[in-house]
Enzyme design. Structure first.
Site, short mmCIF file in Angstrom:
data_model
loop_
_atom_site.label_atom_id
_atom_site.label_comp_id
_atom_site.label_asym_id
_atom_site.label_seq_id
_atom_site.Cartn_x
_atom_site.Cartn_y
_atom_site.Cartn_z
CE LYS A 56 -16.64 -29.01 11.76
NZ LYS A 56 -15.79 -28.89 12.98
CB SER A 75 -14.03 -32.22 12.98
OG SER A 75 -14.53 -31.13 13.74
CB SER A 88 -12.31 -29.32 15.33
OG SER A 88 -12.30 -30.63 15.85
#
Length: 483
Positions: free
Chosen positions: A83, A158, A182
């Site tokens: 990520k 996210s 997330s």
């Protein structure tokens, strides 16, 4: 093919790591781009990693050490993106914000180092919203992340890019991080497994700090075993950790292959915790489907009330907003921030040190009350989200306060497990047609105390075995509704 299946094929010589990497890079540029999965595709790094992995595989094959290699490096050569809130030295790091556009990381964060040291192939940095703040992934720096089930709908946030990368079939396993849901929110939006481990199980070191203890690194995958194997890569303490959590003996992949204990008492909680919102009937049917299966497996699901009200949940707010206010942003770039980020920072600046300490105590008191309420339970089952994957225009709003409230209504359960610090896992339990499109509806299984990862994986594996889910959106469409 699963990540573990890919690893086995690489060891057997049925796949070549270099060819696999080229195919994955091509998929990242096509299927991945169609769903906004990657903020940055790292072709040069990935080819270097694949070359090293293939050399190691060939050396082990010649020396007759493949079994040893499988034990030491079970995901060698497997694509596994990171990520873009996590740094890899020498590679782009923009965290979804134009404030960091063009930034090249100078260090490799500990969790990324463990993923790279395992011999995986990075492929790229997955898309994240600005500084990972919202439950949707609409970055300021590039394409938004969309669920492959319906590209008009968000992949969640996210870790939305990670969810999109796995659900679109570019990769089978992806790293994510979770400060309020997330990892689990994108898993629910994309029909995946997503695990957030207990506080302290995955170290934030050597460069990060625990802060309020809300954020944990986790994994998104199509299968429970892949998620467990990914967790094995990143779990473990580092010197100086504030709250190191013990590892399960033998590892999480081994644990999830053991049968779950019989007769578990599982609380069923469908009352929203973070907002007063009507829960979509299909989200409730996902819970009902799971409850029926758990009954058939010999467990004891029992309805439980909410341990606190949405108003009491708001004690979480100062921790989140003060955290946003502490992000170093040069004053001249403050106006470049997105609406939600600016609003969170403004709110955070309005709290005093006394307010922050009171909030920390309030969250701890809420976590203690929740622990007491769940003390007689082994796990807690909730819907994954209050409804189907949302259309982004219903979440990303022009008013920061309204935006935050919409997110709370969309994700009213996940953040509780960040507050308590217990592990939780999203499971893609159900599919149903909404507005003419087949969409996933996940459920969440949450631990009731520290160290519940093994039990969560075991129960999730039971569900997977007895009520298999389609690995991709296209598979579900072929199988029809209610699959």
């Amino acid at each position: 093919m699963s990540a573990l299946g890919t690893a086995a094929a690489l060891r057997a010589g049925d796949l070549d790591a270099r060819e696999l990497t080229e195919q994955t890079l091509a998929a990242a540029a096509t299927r991945g781009a169609a769903v906004g999965a990657f903020a940055h595709v790292l072709e040069e790094l990935s080819r270097e990693q694949a070359e090293r992995a293939q050399g190691e595989l060939e050396d082990a094959r010649r020396a007759g050490r493949l079994e040893d290699l499988a034990r030491r490096r079970p995901l060698l050569g497997v694509p596994l993106p990171v990520k873009d809130l996590t740094r890899i030295a020498g590679q782009p790091f923009e965290a979804g914000s134009t404030v960091l556009r063009g930034t090249i990381a100078e260090v490799t964060d500990g969790v990324a180092a463990r993923i790279l040291d395992a011999g995986t192939v990075t492929i790229g940095k997955t898309t994240t919203p600005e500084f990972g703040m919202p439950a949707y992934t609409e970055p300021a720096t590039g394409a938004p992340a969309r669920t492959p089930w319906d590209v008009r709908r968000t992949a969640g946030g996210s870790s939305g890019g990670a969810g999109a990368a796995v659900a679109s079939g570019v990769v089978d396993l992806a790293h994510g991080s979770d400060g309020g849901g997330s990892v689990r929110i994108p898993a629910a939006c994309c029909g995946l497994v997503g695990i957030k481990p207990s506080r302290g199980l995955v170290s934030t070191g050597p460069f990060g700090t625990e802060g309020a203890g809300l954020v944990a690194d986790g994994m998104l995958a199509t299968t429970v075993r892949d998620a467990a194997a990914g967790l094995d890569l990143i779990a473990g303490p580092r010197p100086g950790d504030a709250q190191p959590a013990p590892l399960v003996p033998g590892g999480y992949l081994s644990a999830c292959e053991e049968p779950a204990p019989e007769g578990l008492r599982i609380g069923v909680l469908t009352t929203p915790l973070a907002a007063e919102v009507d829960v979509h009937p299909a989200a409730l049917r996902a819970v009902e489907r799971t409850v029926a299966l758990l009954h058939d497996l010999g467990h004891h699901p029992v309805p439980v009330p909410a341990p606190f009200t949405p108003q009491e949940w708001r004690s979480f707010m100062p921790l989140w907003t003060v955290g946003a206010a502490t992000i170093p942003v040069p004053p001249e770039h403050e106006g470049e921030l997105l609406t939600l980020t600016r609003w969170l920072r403004e709110q955070g600046r309005g709290y005093s040190g006394t307010d922050l300490l009171t909030a920390i105590s309030g969250v701890q008191a809420l976590a203690r009350r929740t622990g007491e309420a769940f003390a007689e339970l082994d796990l807690v089952l909730t819907p994954g989200l209050s409804g189907p994957p949302a259309r982004p225009e219903t979440l990303q709003l022009d008013d920061g306060a309204a935006d935050f409230d919409a997110q709370c209504a969309f994700t009213p359960w996940t953040s509780t497990w960040n507050m308590t610090g217990a592990a939780a896992i999203a499971v893609p339990a159900h599919r149903e047609v909404v507005d003419g499109v087949l969409l996933p509806f996940g459920v969440q299984l949450g631990g009731t105390g520290p160290g519940a990862e093994a039990l969560l994986l075991q129960v999730a594996a039971q569900i997977e075995q007895h009520d298999p889910w389609p690995l991709r959106a296209a598979d579900a469409s072929r199988r029809g509704t209610g699959a």
